[in-house]
Structures are given as structure tokens and as C-alpha cells.
Design an enzyme around this catalytic site. Structure first.
Site, PDB file in Angstrom:
ATOM      1  N   GLN A 109     -10.246  -3.740  -3.352  1.00 48.39           N
ATOM      2  CA  GLN A 109     -11.571  -3.340  -2.877  1.00 48.39           C
ATOM      3  C   GLN A 109     -12.647  -3.695  -3.895  1.00 48.39           C
ATOM      4  O   GLN A 109     -13.768  -4.057  -3.533  1.00 48.39           O
ATOM      5  CB  GLN A 109     -11.585  -1.836  -2.598  1.00 48.39           C
ATOM      6  CG  GLN A 109     -12.888  -1.340  -1.997  1.00 48.39           C
ATOM      7  CD  GLN A 109     -13.131  -1.862  -0.589  1.00 48.39           C
ATOM      8  OE1 GLN A 109     -12.238  -1.791   0.252  1.00 48.39           O
ATOM      9  NE2 GLN A 109     -14.323  -2.381  -0.327  1.00 48.39           N
ATOM     10  N   CYS A 162     -16.129   1.951   0.566  1.00 54.56           N
ATOM     11  CA  CYS A 162     -15.012   1.068   0.930  1.00 54.56           C
ATOM     12  C   CYS A 162     -14.633   1.179   2.407  1.00 54.56           C
ATOM     13  O   CYS A 162     -14.005   0.275   2.953  1.00 54.56           O
ATOM     14  CB  CYS A 162     -13.804   1.348   0.046  1.00 54.56           C
ATOM     15  SG  CYS A 162     -13.149   3.025   0.209  1.00 54.56           S
ATOM     16  N   ASP A 174     -16.984   7.595  -1.715  1.00 62.30           N
ATOM     17  CA  ASP A 174     -15.753   7.436  -0.941  1.00 62.30           C
ATOM     18  C   ASP A 174     -15.468   8.787  -0.281  1.00 62.30           C
ATOM     19  O   ASP A 174     -16.123   9.795  -0.604  1.00 62.30           O
ATOM     20  CB  ASP A 174     -14.608   7.014  -1.893  1.00 62.30           C
ATOM     21  CG  ASP A 174     -13.325   6.614  -1.159  1.00 62.30           C
ATOM     22  OD1 ASP A 174     -13.349   6.449   0.082  1.00 62.30           O
ATOM     23  OD2 ASP A 174     -12.284   6.471  -1.841  1.00 62.30           O
ATOM     24  N   ARG A 182       0.881  -1.170   0.000  1.00 62.95           N
ATOM     25  CA  ARG A 182       0.000   0.000   0.000  1.00 62.95           C
ATOM     26  C   ARG A 182       0.913   1.212   0.000  1.00 62.95           C
ATOM     27  O   ARG A 182       1.632   1.452   0.985  1.00 62.95           O
ATOM     28  CB  ARG A 182      -0.915   0.001   1.225  1.00 62.95           C
ATOM     29  CG  ARG A 182      -1.594   1.339   1.430  1.00 62.95           C
ATOM     30  CD  ARG A 182      -2.705   1.302   2.432  1.00 62.95           C
ATOM     31  NE  ARG A 182      -3.861   0.623   1.882  1.00 62.95           N
ATOM     32  CZ  ARG A 182      -5.088   0.676   2.401  1.00 62.95           C
ATOM     33  NH1 ARG A 182      -5.309   1.376   3.493  1.00 62.95           N
ATOM     34  NH2 ARG A 182      -6.087   0.029   1.840  1.00 62.95           N
ATOM     35  N   HIS A 236      -7.349   0.989  -6.436  1.00 65.28           N
ATOM     36  CA  HIS A 236      -7.561   0.132  -5.261  1.00 65.28           C
ATOM     37  C   HIS A 236      -8.262  -1.153  -5.720  1.00 65.28           C
ATOM     38  O   HIS A 236      -9.427  -1.387  -5.405  1.00 65.28           O
ATOM     39  CB  HIS A 236      -8.397   0.887  -4.223  1.00 65.28           C
ATOM     40  CG  HIS A 236      -8.408   0.258  -2.863  1.00 65.28           C
ATOM     41  ND1 HIS A 236      -7.628  -0.827  -2.517  1.00 65.28           N
ATOM     42  CD2 HIS A 236      -9.123   0.568  -1.739  1.00 65.28           C
ATOM     43  CE1 HIS A 236      -7.862  -1.152  -1.255  1.00 65.28           C
ATOM     44  NE2 HIS A 236      -8.753  -0.331  -0.771  1.00 65.28           N
ATOM     45  N   ARG A 255     -13.677  -8.510   1.922  1.00 68.68           N
ATOM     46  CA  ARG A 255     -12.254  -8.318   1.614  1.00 68.68           C
ATOM     47  C   ARG A 255     -11.495  -9.611   1.922  1.00 68.68           C
ATOM     48  O   ARG A 255     -10.601 -10.023   1.186  1.00 68.68           O
ATOM     49  CB  ARG A 255     -11.672  -7.152   2.436  1.00 68.68           C
ATOM     50  CG  ARG A 255     -12.215  -5.774   2.084  1.00 68.68           C
ATOM     51  CD  ARG A 255     -11.781  -5.311   0.710  1.00 68.68           C
ATOM     52  NE  ARG A 255     -10.332  -5.275   0.585  1.00 68.68           N
ATOM     53  CZ  ARG A 255      -9.541  -4.275   0.968  1.00 68.68           C
ATOM     54  NH1 ARG A 255     -10.085  -3.180   1.469  1.00 68.68           N
ATOM     55  NH2 ARG A 255      -8.228  -4.339   0.814  1.00 68.68           N
TER      56      ARG A 255
HETATM   57  N1  NVA Z   1      -9.733   6.813  -1.396  1.00 68.95           N
HETATM   58  C1  NVA Z   1      -9.396   6.361  -0.070  1.00 68.95           C
HETATM   59  C2  NVA Z   1      -9.646   4.891   0.086  1.00 68.95           C
HETATM   60  C3  NVA Z   1      -9.349   4.337   1.446  1.00 68.95           C
HETATM   61  C4  NVA Z   1      -9.549   2.848   1.549  1.00 68.95           C
HETATM   62  C5  NVA Z   1      -7.930   6.692   0.211  1.00 68.95           C
HETATM   63  O1  NVA Z   1      -7.105   6.529  -0.700  1.00 68.95           O
HETATM   64  O2  NVA Z   1      -7.619   7.127   1.311  1.00 68.95           O
HETATM   65  N1   CP Z   2     -11.199  -0.081   2.425  1.00 64.44           N
HETATM   66  C1   CP Z   2      -9.924  -0.185   2.849  1.00 64.44           C
HETATM   67  O1   CP Z   2      -8.991  -0.427   2.082  1.00 64.44           O
HETATM   68  O2   CP Z   2      -9.771  -0.052   4.200  1.00 64.44           O
HETATM   69  P1   CP Z   2      -8.412   0.108   4.990  1.00 64.44           P
HETATM   70  O3   CP Z   2      -7.837   1.441   4.639  1.00 64.44           O
HETATM   71  O4   CP Z   2      -8.820   0.020   6.441  1.00 64.44           O
HETATM   72  O5   CP Z   2      -7.471  -1.014   4.613  1.00 64.44           O
END
Ligand code: NVA
Ligand code: CP
Length: 301
Positions: A133, A258, A218, A103, A130, A286
Site C-alpha cells: 500500500q 488505503c 485507516d 496476506r 502493509h 496499487r
Molecule cells: N488496517 C487495515 C488495512 C486494510 C487494507 C486492516 O488490516 O484491515
Molecule cells: N487497501 C487494501 O489493501 O485493500 P484490500 O483489502 O481490498 O486488498
């Protein structure tokens, strides 16, 4: 020898592979056999440059269910945080583990890892996409409503990493995606253009939600954009998924997010905690979707 497969983008799967993976995720969820341990002794390295609840726990639990284990690596504690070249890190880490999930802020970090890794690399979220997800979201839709082909999904809000992966899902699974984003926060043109006529952009959330089978949103400020919060709240104030937006959608439309969510910003509490919301089954999936993904990447015959 099998060809090394990565999951950097949803488009790394063909349509039939994605459908197969969703079906397998549902099967693994409904018929869990504790004796089925296809990854016994195998190790997943998890590199997190950003916070996570769901991604970390689902991958760690999935590896444990399959008889393997997962190693949490924060850049603060590894040489990655001190600037060791990505290609060297990818070569070294992949020489000791069976799979790497990352990540990261920059999408290129994951693509560079994939280029230099000798084991499968999984995108656990970047600034661009992502895909994990989407496996869970699509599994949830298939479980509750059947195949999504020919349906309409409304994306309300930021044209961000999640929106980009929804565009990929629309191409692979052949559904129409309506997108309503404030000016200046639309998804990147390269994603929209590549998906063709399936993507329809709207100025207003109510227009995008019209006749939708699924409504998705989101956060207004993603991880790394915290300092833009005030400016984004102003830009997105008319883009909340509220009762009116859900009423524009079909009567049996589902609501997904998500998570983590901000009630009162991108979604009203009434919607996210209401009867059309499936955010918790979505989060739980997930685990199942990524077990299917790990099996797909690591147990190819
Ligand atoms: N768009 C959000 C998704 C988190 C799971 C982010 O990148 O923070
Ligand atoms: N939706 C998602 O990826 O959650 P986290 O940021 O908690 O991993």
C-alpha cells in the site's frame, strides 16, 4: 545467479530502490505497452487468509498485463488451512510458481515463507505491515506533488499495520511523520524508536495535522479485530479526520486512505469525498506500483 529478493517489509528496499520503483511505476502507468510482457508464462501464487478487493485484483491484473497469470489460494481450500507446516508449504508452492504473495494474520507467516521459499515472497498485508500500500501511496504523492522528502505527513488513528509501514516510508524517503493515536493504540515502540527523530507523536489529531502536506488515516478496527469494534469506536471517537483536521493541515494538503473506509468513523464523508481526497487514484496505483514491484523482483538483470 541473482540473489533472491523478497518484499516482506518496505525496509527490504533501499531508499534509492524505492525511489526507482516509484519512478518506474509512474512510467508503466503513463506508457503502457501491451506488447511488453516480461512475465510471459510466469505464475504468481496468491495466498489470502483475509479478505481483499484491491490487493487481489491489482496483483491478478498486473500479472495478466505482463503476460503471466495468478493463482488464488484460500487456506480453506489448501492444506495450509489444515495445518501443513509453513516451511513445507513454502518449499512445495515455490517449487511450482515464480513468485508468492501472501496476506496473513501473523507477520511471522510471511517471514517463515520467505525463509523457506525458493522464489520471491511479497507481503500483501499482515497484522504488522502493509508495504504494498505504501508503494501506491508514495507513487500517488510523487505524481501529484513531487518528491516527499522534507515534507510532513500526519497519521491520524490506529498505530496499526499501515502506520508501521508509513514509519518505514518516513525513514526511507526522509519525511517527517506526525502520529496521533488514542492511548493504548499507538504504533509499536520498536517501529517508532528505529525511525528516530523523524517520528513525532501527538495526543490530539489537530496538533498532528498542523502544517501537514498529507493527512492519512485507516479503519479503527482492522481485519481480525471485528469483536473490538464497540470498544474501539469509543476510544477513537475524537480521532476522525474531518474538516477541522484538514483545515489544520496546509491548504494544498492531500488526504489518503488505503480503503475500505467507514464514512462517519475514521473519516467524514465530506473529507473522503471532497477535493483534497485522492483515495481513488491511490487505489488505482496499487496496480501500477505492484507491476513495478513484480518487474523489480522477477526481472533482475
Ligand atoms: N488496517 C487495515 C488495512 C486494510 C487494507 C486492516 O488490516 O484491515
Ligand atoms: N487497501 C487494501 O489493501 O485493500 P484490500 O483489502 O481490498 O486488498
Amino acid at each position: 545467479m541473482n540473489k533472491l529478493r523478497h518484499f516482506v517489509s518496505l525496509l527490504d528496499l533501499s531508499s534509492s530502490e524505492l525511489r526507482g520503483l516509484i519512478a518506474r511505476a509512474i512510467e508503466l502507468k503513463n506508457h503502457r505497452d501491451p506488447n511488453y510482457q516480461p512475465l510471459k508464462g510466469q505464475l504468481l501464487a496468491m495466498v489470502f487468509e483475509k479478505s481483499s478487493t484491491r490487493t487481489r485484483i491489482s496483483f491478478e491484473a498486473g500479472m495478466a498485463h505482463f503476460g503471466g497469470s495468478a493463482l488464488f489460494l484460500s487456506p480453506r481450500d489448501t492444506q495450509l488451512g489444515r495445518g501443513e507446516p509453513l516451511r513445507d508449504s513454502a518449499k512445495v508452492i515455490s517449487s511450482m510458481v515464480d513468485c508468492i504473495m501472501l496476506r496473513t494474520d501473523k507477520h511471522e507467516t510471511v517471514t517463515t515463507f520467505a525463509e523457506h521459499s525458493s522464489v520471491p515472497v511479497i507481503n500483501g498485508l499482515t497484522d504488522q505491515e502493509h508495504p504494498c500500500q505504501l508503494l501506491a501511496d508514495m507513487q500517488t504523492y510523487f505524481e501529484l506533488r513531487g518528491d516527499i522528502q522534507g515534507k510532513t505527513v500526519a497519521w491520524i488513528g490506529d498505530g496499526n499495520n499501515m502506520c508501521h509501514s508509513y514509519i518505514h516510508a518516513a525513514s526511507l524517503l526522509d519525511f517527517t511523520l506526525h502520529i496521533a493515536s488514542p492511548a493504548g493504540y499507538e504504533p509499536q515502540a520498536a517501529y517508532v524508536d528505529a525511525a528516530g527523530a523523524r517520528i513525532k507523536c501527538f495526543a490530539k489529531p489537530l496538533d498532528a495535522a498542523q502544517g501537514a502536506d498529507l493527512v492519512v488515516t485507516d479503519v479503527w478496527a482492522s481485519m481480525g479485530q471485528e469483536e473490538e469494534q464497540a470498544q474501539r469506536v469509543a476510544a477513537f471517537k475524537d480521532y476522525q479526520v474531518d474538516r477541522q483536521v484538514m483545515q489544520a493541515a496546509k491548504a494544498d494538503a492531500l488526504f489518503m486512505h488505503c480503503l475500505p473506509a467507514h464514512r462517519g468513523e475514521e473519516v467524514s464523508a465530506e473529507v473522503i469525498d471532497g477535493p483534497q481526497s485522492v483515495v481513488f487514484p491511490e487505489a488505482k496505483n496499487r496496480l501500477h506500483a505492484q507491476k513495478a514491484l513484480l518487474e523489480f523482483l522477477l526481472c533482475q538483470k
